[in-house]
Write a protein that holds these residues in place. Structure first.
Motif, mmCIF file in Angstrom:
data_model
loop_
_atom_site.group_PDB
_atom_site.id
_atom_site.type_symbol
_atom_site.label_atom_id
_atom_site.label_comp_id
_atom_site.label_asym_id
_atom_site.label_seq_id
_atom_site.Cartn_x
_atom_site.Cartn_y
_atom_site.Cartn_z
ATOM 1 N N UNK A 179 0.869 -1.183 0.000
ATOM 2 C CA UNK A 179 0.000 0.000 0.000
ATOM 3 C C UNK A 179 0.897 1.222 0.000
ATOM 4 N N UNK A 237 -3.111 0.542 -3.829
ATOM 5 C CA UNK A 237 -2.493 -0.748 -3.583
ATOM 6 C C UNK A 237 -1.727 -1.138 -4.839
ATOM 7 N N UNK A 269 3.137 2.748 2.789
ATOM 8 C CA UNK A 269 2.321 2.744 4.000
ATOM 9 C C UNK A 269 2.325 1.370 4.665
ATOM 10 N N UNK A 270 2.221 0.323 3.854
ATOM 11 C CA UNK A 270 2.104 -1.035 4.395
ATOM 12 C C UNK A 270 2.489 -2.017 3.307
#
Lengths: 371, 371
Positions: free
Chosen positions: B8, B17, B353-354
């Motif tokens: 992400x 994503x 972010x992730x």
């Protein structure tokens, strides 16, 4: 820069990032600072972080296996501020609670048994014990989506949650004012309310007393001229009466919650019919469904003569649980007694959305500019 | 249930994503079906998925290393529907483009060199080549947040992006009608427009011709009675003139984009001052900043005598790039010539972010109920 293990889950009608408590311990930073930076707060859009820019998508669940007697998992809920650089630790989120049992079983904190596994969850924000049951056929957690939940268009895997002896967790009493109903001051329109503390502190008001039907959509209620302002004044005065703050100004935004209650309208009966129509205020706006903690309070209030809820529901219904008519559909609660201890509950569904790690940038942790 | 590797990232003012193309190949399912279920669509809140319930947070970037000459990475953009079970593949997202170079370097698709690394990205939606440059001191990708970007309150790591020879990618011509400006029919108010295809097809209109100042906030413009409806009619008639569809009804929601342009107001000059004030329509509402692809079109239009943009800007400014005054602040574009080929560009920032994997449930892939 630091990577922190995390899992993104839907719990009920909320989305939350789930962390192991130890993983959020970062040298020289408070947990509040870590969460705010991870979520991209303060920022209305939370564009540089995990938050979704709405109260139901800016939530964190922090878990640890427990050594305490009768407890499997310690669960702390954090409402991460959006436009404000502030984390609210003052209340639980009943929807997010649903992710705890499946996460704990996947982590190996609780050994699943063939059939159904019970996970005893202690919410540390409120001291509330929540007994959760999930399907574990053959001793394996089933994540199979089999149940509907109002407010969620896709099927999900169910978690049955019982709030054990929920009365008075925040104020010490089920009826914090000592009375089943109170009439507030003329300054807020002398409206009659019932103040109930179970799951969360809740102010129940008959919709008719505020000049609305009570089955309007959240958007219609939010847009009704003067309504949100008046309800906030009601909520703040009630918060002081409940002993949650010294003055109306000091009453938090998150609690008490406020419920507009009314008799289900014959024209929009659910099938089977709801017992009570509910529109609940949460963080300053009407909730798209119903906060779980609020539904616990309304269920117990339904069984207490003299409350504004009791007057609207059937006694026999209230004794075993209520069907609450919410903007998203009908939500059913249950009331049981285990060894004389009341347990009030509800079933929610959950889904794992993503897992891996999230990225915490190095300080500075606050925005460079207001954007 | 299936787990799919994913990262992400924020790219500019969007969140997306990022997937490897091969990872989205799921037996018996189309990529559209996979994305819609992952994102929790259709559902206004996308509560059961990765989507954030807004157009800037319901985006996917799909990447593969390329064997083609002069290309390092093939990049496909997907705008995942929110309330509609539909994936739009018709346009690129300039903001999301910024994540491609850092992702490709982390994947090992491009070997970073000491200093600055160039990544040649082919956007497959539009056939547009985007040359990206990122800092790689010591041959290692720097994710250090050093730059400000209007619309993002936190500093981010910069990606300099040049759109190579962007004219006519969708229609074959920089000026699809063959004229620098056109007057639309009396049915849409005989408004004068410039139709420009560069980066994306864009309709430029002088704000004054629509009775607004042009420096209002997106919320004010969205709420101006009749404005969104009239602009959509303008946009659709212009889309037909640009050859994007046979009839106004068939014109897509995503393209052409529409820009309201005006001279920067002396009272709200940025420092240094903007060359042109811009408010751009994207997916039926005013954009909180500016779509990158739209800024490319406006920059080239600024250099073309007879367009509504050229009339508002200084010739010397337009030759080397424009400072665009957007609701979020000033955005600067550049124009260069490489071996006679024009390159129009902009710098964006990004952040990881992730990362890890996302969870695709088993079919059925559509909602069980409308919620």
């Amino acid at each position: 820069m630091r990577e922190i293990a995390a899992t993104w889950m839907r719990g009920g009608t909320s989305k939350c990032w789930v962390f192991r408590r130890d993983d959020l311990a970062v040298p020289d930073l408070s947990v509040d600072e870590v969460l705010l930076r991870l979520y991209g707060s303060p920022d209305a859009r939370q564009v540089d972080g995990l938050g979704g820019g709405t109260s139901t998508t800016s939530k964190a669940v922090i878990l640890a296996a427990s050594q305490a007697a009768g407890v499997d998992v310690e669960y702390t809920f954090a409402q991460v501020g959006i436009e404000e650089a502030k984390v609210d630790w003052g209340s639980n989120c009943g929807n997010c609670s649903a992710v705890v049992a499946p996460f704990a079983i996947r982590e190996g904190w609780v050994a699943p048994v063939d059939g159904e596994t019970v996970v005893r969850v202690l919410n540390t924000n409120t001291g509330q014990l929540i007994v959760q049951k999930v399907a574990t056929p053959g001793g394996v957690l089933s994540e199979e989506p089999t149940e509907r939940l109002p407010g969620v268009p896709f099927l999900g895997a169910p978690v049955r949650m019982g709030f054990v002896d929920p009365a008075g967790r925040s104020t010490g009493r089920l009826l914090p004012s000592g009375r089943p109903s109170d009439v507030l001051s003329a300054a807020v329109g002398a409206v009659r309310v019932s103040l109930v503390d179970a799951g969360a502190p809740v102010v129940a008001v008959a919709a008719a007393d505020l000049g609305v039907r009570g089955d309007e959509s959240p958007a219609e209620l939010d847009a009704t001229p003067g309504l949100l302002g008046r309800l906030d004044a009601v909520r703040r005065e009630a918060g002081v009466l409940m002993g949650l703050a010294e003055t109306p100004e000091e009453v938090e935004r998150a609690v008490p919650k406020l419920a507009l209650v009314s008799t289900p309208h014959p024209a929009d009966l659910d099938e089977p019919p709801a017992d009570l129509t509910v529109r609940m205020l949460s963080m300053g706006r009407f909730h798209p469904a119903v906060p779980v903690t609020g539904s616990v309070a309304l269920t117990l209030a339904g069984g207490l003569p003299g409350t504004v809820v009791h007057e609207l529901v059937d006694d026999a219904d209230a004794a075993t649980g209520l069907r609450l008519g919410t903007p998203a559909g009908c939500v059913e609660t249950f009331v049981e007694s285990h060894d004389g201890v009341p347990v009030v509950g509800i079933t929610r569904t959950y889904r794992r959305l993503a897992h891996g790690s999230v990225v915490l940038p190095d300080p500075p942790l606050l925005p460079s500019v207001s954007a």
